[in-house]
Structure formats: structure tokens, C-alpha cells
Motif scaffolding. Structure first.
Motif, PDB file in Angstrom:
ATOM      1  N   GLU A  65       0.806  -1.226   0.000  1.00 56.47           N
ATOM      2  CA  GLU A  65       0.000   0.000   0.000  1.00 56.47           C
ATOM      3  C   GLU A  65       0.836   1.272   0.000  1.00 56.47           C
ATOM      4  N   GLY A  66       2.147   1.165   0.131  1.00 57.41           N
ATOM      5  CA  GLY A  66       3.002   2.342   0.256  1.00 57.41           C
ATOM      6  C   GLY A  66       3.190   2.710   1.713  1.00 57.41           C
ATOM      7  N   THR A  67       3.577   3.941   1.971  1.00 64.68           N
ATOM      8  CA  THR A  67       3.830   4.378   3.343  1.00 64.68           C
ATOM      9  C   THR A  67       2.519   4.446   4.138  1.00 64.68           C
ATOM     10  N   ILE A  68       2.635   4.251   5.455  1.00 66.81           N
ATOM     11  CA  ILE A  68       1.459   4.219   6.321  1.00 66.81           C
ATOM     12  C   ILE A  68       1.817   4.869   7.655  1.00 66.81           C
ATOM     13  N   ARG A  69       0.903   5.677   8.179  1.00 61.87           N
ATOM     14  CA  ARG A  69       1.021   6.134   9.570  1.00 61.87           C
ATOM     15  C   ARG A  69       0.320   5.116  10.474  1.00 61.87           C
ATOM     16  N   VAL A  82       5.635   5.848  11.480  1.00 60.41           N
ATOM     17  CA  VAL A  82       5.423   5.671  10.048  1.00 60.41           C
ATOM     18  C   VAL A  82       6.172   4.430   9.607  1.00 60.41           C
ATOM     19  N   VAL A  83       5.581   3.701   8.677  1.00 61.22           N
ATOM     20  CA  VAL A  83       6.276   2.572   8.070  1.00 61.22           C
ATOM     21  C   VAL A  83       6.396   2.840   6.572  1.00 61.22           C
ATOM     22  N   ASP A  84       7.567   2.515   6.012  1.00 66.06           N
ATOM     23  CA  ASP A  84       7.863   2.770   4.603  1.00 66.06           C
ATOM     24  C   ASP A  84       8.408   1.481   3.993  1.00 66.06           C
ATOM     25  N   PRO A  85       7.527   0.601   3.507  1.00 68.87           N
ATOM     26  CA  PRO A  85       7.980  -0.698   3.007  1.00 68.87           C
ATOM     27  C   PRO A  85       8.990  -0.617   1.870  1.00 68.87           C
ATOM     28  N   ALA A  86       8.852   0.341   0.978  1.00 71.75           N
ATOM     29  CA  ALA A  86       9.769   0.447  -0.157  1.00 71.75           C
ATOM     30  C   ALA A  86      11.210   0.681   0.296  1.00 71.75           C
ATOM     31  N   ALA A  87      11.381   1.422   1.377  1.00 66.05           N
ATOM     32  CA  ALA A  87      12.712   1.714   1.913  1.00 66.05           C
ATOM     33  C   ALA A  87      13.125   0.701   2.979  1.00 66.05           C
ATOM     34  N   LYS A  88      12.268  -0.274   3.238  1.00 68.71           N
ATOM     35  CA  LYS A  88      12.460  -1.164   4.384  1.00 68.71           C
ATOM     36  C   LYS A  88      12.732  -0.310   5.614  1.00 68.71           C
ATOM     37  N   GLY A  89      11.852   0.681   5.775  1.00 70.93           N
ATOM     38  CA  GLY A  89      12.067   1.660   6.834  1.00 70.93           C
ATOM     39  C   GLY A  89      10.876   1.825   7.741  1.00 70.93           C
ATOM     40  N   ALA A  90      11.157   2.285   8.948  1.00 68.53           N
ATOM     41  CA  ALA A  90      10.112   2.597   9.915  1.00 68.53           C
ATOM     42  C   ALA A  90      10.663   3.594  10.921  1.00 68.53           C
ATOM     43  N   GLU A  91       9.780   4.457  11.399  1.00 66.45           N
ATOM     44  CA  GLU A  91      10.111   5.307  12.537  1.00 66.45           C
ATOM     45  C   GLU A  91       9.071   5.036  13.604  1.00 66.45           C
ATOM     46  N   GLY A 249      -0.276   5.256   1.633  1.00 67.20           N
ATOM     47  CA  GLY A 249       0.289   5.769   0.391  1.00 67.20           C
ATOM     48  C   GLY A 249       0.625   7.239   0.402  1.00 67.20           C
ATOM     49  N   THR A 250       0.235   7.969   1.453  1.00 67.74           N
ATOM     50  CA  THR A 250       0.504   9.413   1.505  1.00 67.74           C
ATOM     51  C   THR A 250       1.331   9.826   2.724  1.00 67.74           C
ATOM     52  N   ALA A 251       1.574   8.926   3.634  1.00 65.57           N
ATOM     53  CA  ALA A 251       2.418   9.242   4.795  1.00 65.57           C
ATOM     54  C   ALA A 251       3.837   9.556   4.313  1.00 65.57           C
ATOM     55  N   PRO A 252       4.613  10.319   5.094  1.00 66.30           N
ATOM     56  CA  PRO A 252       5.973  10.668   4.652  1.00 66.30           C
ATOM     57  C   PRO A 252       6.880   9.449   4.547  1.00 66.30           C
ATOM     58  N   LYS A 253       7.855   9.533   3.669  1.00 66.85           N
ATOM     59  CA  LYS A 253       8.836   8.467   3.533  1.00 66.85           C
ATOM     60  C   LYS A 253       9.790   8.484   4.725  1.00 66.85           C
ATOM     61  N   VAL A 254      10.410   7.362   4.999  1.00 68.03           N
ATOM     62  CA  VAL A 254      11.380   7.247   6.087  1.00 68.03           C
ATOM     63  C   VAL A 254      12.773   7.241   5.473  1.00 68.03           C
ATOM     64  N   THR A 255      13.594   8.207   5.862  1.00 69.75           N
ATOM     65  CA  THR A 255      14.939   8.332   5.306  1.00 69.75           C
ATOM     66  C   THR A 255      15.968   8.368   6.428  1.00 69.75           C
TER      67      THR A 255
END
Length: 275
Positions: A65-69, A82-91, A249-255
Motif C-alpha cells: 500500500e506504500g507508506t502508512i502512519r 510511520v512505516v515505509d515498506p519500499a525503503a524497508k524503513g520505519a520510525e 500511500g501518503t504518509a511521509p517516507k522514512v529516510t
């Protein structure tokens, strides 16, 4: 809140450890996974042939689904991020208040692929001493310096709130109006047995086998909320275990944090994490 990922379990243990350090001078996961397999594509209406339980499982985030809060709470802590599956990222941020001394430990992790950073803040500490002195920056962690390396923070999927394993353990699921579901969950079953801590599970006893829940699916077909009404047990009051997902799909990306926003974690950070 002991969540699906070992990362969140590690986070909770770290807050408990920080409290113990402070008290000396003055709250894991259900295992790896990226959510349940979806029975329908995001945004699609579930098939008429699906049972209510299958339809609800189809709404659980699986990373497509993309990023999620997300946010959540239990009897003693809150969780958000936030979770960012594309980046294998989470905060992930949790806040735990010490019931006896009144101070709050706020602990955050940021995870991007194989790297992890942490931030720690203590509040309401007037009159208390002995807290670790840590910079107000993202502190990059060296996994080799974490005693329990197997539980070190890593990205483990989109369903940070345990919705998948909890719904899998549902013994009754009824579909109500407006994409709302209700039923009971057996917290002693499968991965759901790891959602609450062992002490609480023991106190619940037979009550853990039939815990009422409700769930809400959004118009986009994605899970919006899952709520368990955990009964009183062992001197602990009844409470709501709540997980919420939004901004699919609209939450910020995790970098990865850069520049002056980050530094290598000092020794005091590892002392806190390793207890």
C-alpha cells in the motif's frame, strides 16, 4: 505495547531498562513477518465468497500500500510512527510513564534497511536524578555493541500493530454495517499469544481465550483500526488495546538522518539498551 516486530519489543524493553537506571539513582514481538497474505488487492472490495474473517484479513497492511502512519496504545504505553515498506524503513516512538515516580521515557527508533538510529527523552523528572545524558540527536547504533543482537531493531514488515496475527486468532468474526467487524479473539492461539507480555497472559488465564474486538475497514479497503477490550486481571484494570492505520500511500517516507541531525551513539546509549 509489545508489538508484532521484535523491534518494538526491543523498544519497550529499552524503556523499561531506562527506568531501572533512573530508579537506581532516584514496556517482543511476535516474530518476523510483513503481514498476512492479502486475499484482495488494495482498494478492491472483498469477494462475496469470502468469510468475514477472510475479508478482514485482506484489509491488513502487507507492504503493497506504500507508506502508512500508525498509532496504538495499551495499558501502560503509547506507540506511533510511520512505516515505509519500499525503503524497508520505519520510525517508531513509544512513551512509557513510570507509575511510581511519574517521569516519562520517550524512546524513538528510525530504521532504514540495515541501519538503525535511536533518540531518548526523559520528561517530568523534577527532583529526580541519575538519568543517562544523551544528545538530542538521532544516535546511530552499531549492532555489534548491542548485547542481545538478535532483538536489535530491524525492519520486519508493514503490520506493526499485530493486526494480522490477532485476526488470525479470531474465533468469531461478524461483519456489521459500514465496513465494521466484531467478534472474539483467542489470545492463547498461535502468534497472538505473543502480543501481550507473559505476566499479563498468566493473569488473564481463561479470559485470554475469548477477548472481544472490533475493527474498522476504510473506504479504500484498508484496515483503519483494531480494538481489543482486554478484561481486568491480576490487579490490572480492564483496558483497550488499540491499533490504528491511516494515510495509506501518503504518509511521509522514512529516510536516514543526515548532517547535524545524527551522530554515532555514545557509550551511555548502549548502557541503556543493554541494561
Amino acid at each position: 505495547m509489545t508489538e508484532r516486530t521484535r523491534t518494538v519489543g526491543f523498544l519497550r524493553r529499552a524503556t523499561v531498562t531506562s527506568a531501572a537506571l533512573a530508579v537506581a539513582a532516584l514496556a517482543g514481538g511476535c516474530g518476523p513477518g510483513g503481514g498476512t497474505d492479502r486475499a484482495a488487492e488494495p482498494g478492491q472490495q472483498p469477494s462475496a465468497a469470502m468469510t468475514p474473517k477472510e475479508a478482514l484479513l485482506a484489509a491488513v497492511p502487507d507492504g503493497t500500500e506504500g507508506t502508512i502512519r500508525f498509532s496504538g496504545r495499551d495499558s501502560s504505553s503509547t506507540l506511533s510512527g510511520v512505516v515505509d515498506p519500499a525503503a524497508k524503513g520505519a520510525e517508531i516512538t513509544t512513551a512509557v510513564k513510570d507509575a511510581d515516580l511519574g517521569f516519562t521515557t520517550t524512546l524513538s527508533f528510525r530504521i532504514v534497511a540495515d541501519e538503525a538510529w535511536m533518540k531518548v527523552k526523559f520528561s517530568n523528572t523534577k527532583g529526580l536524578t541519575g538519568f543517562p545524558k544523551l544528545p538530542d540527536r538521532w544516535l546511530r547504533l552499531d549492532r555489534a555493541r548491542i548485547t542481545d543482537a538478535e532483538s536489535a531493531p530491524v525492519y520486519e514488515g508493514a503490520d506493526l500493530g499485530n493486526a494480522g496475527p490477532l485476526i488470525e486468532a479470531a474465533t468469531e468474526v461478524k461483519e456489521e454495517a459500514d465496513r465494521r467487524y466484531a467478534g472474539t479473539i483467542d489470545l492463547t492461539s498461535g502468534e497472538a499469544a505473543k502480543v501481550l507480555d507473559a505476566e499479563e497472559m498468566t493473569a488473564l488465564g481463561a479470559k485470554a481465550a475469548a477477548v472481544p474486538f472490533t475493527a474498522q475497514v476504510g473506504p479504500d479497503g484498508n484496515l483503519a483500526a483494531l480494538s481489543l477490550q482486554v478484561p481486568a486481571a491480576g490487579g490490572r484494570k480492564a483496558y483497550e488495546y488499540l491499533v490504528q492505520y491511516r494515510d495509506y500511500g501518503t504518509a511521509p517516507k522514512v529516510t536516514a538522518p543526515t548532517g547535524t541531525a545524527a551522530q554515532e551513539a555514545p557509550a551511555a546509549a548502549y548502557e541503556l539498551l543493554n541494561g
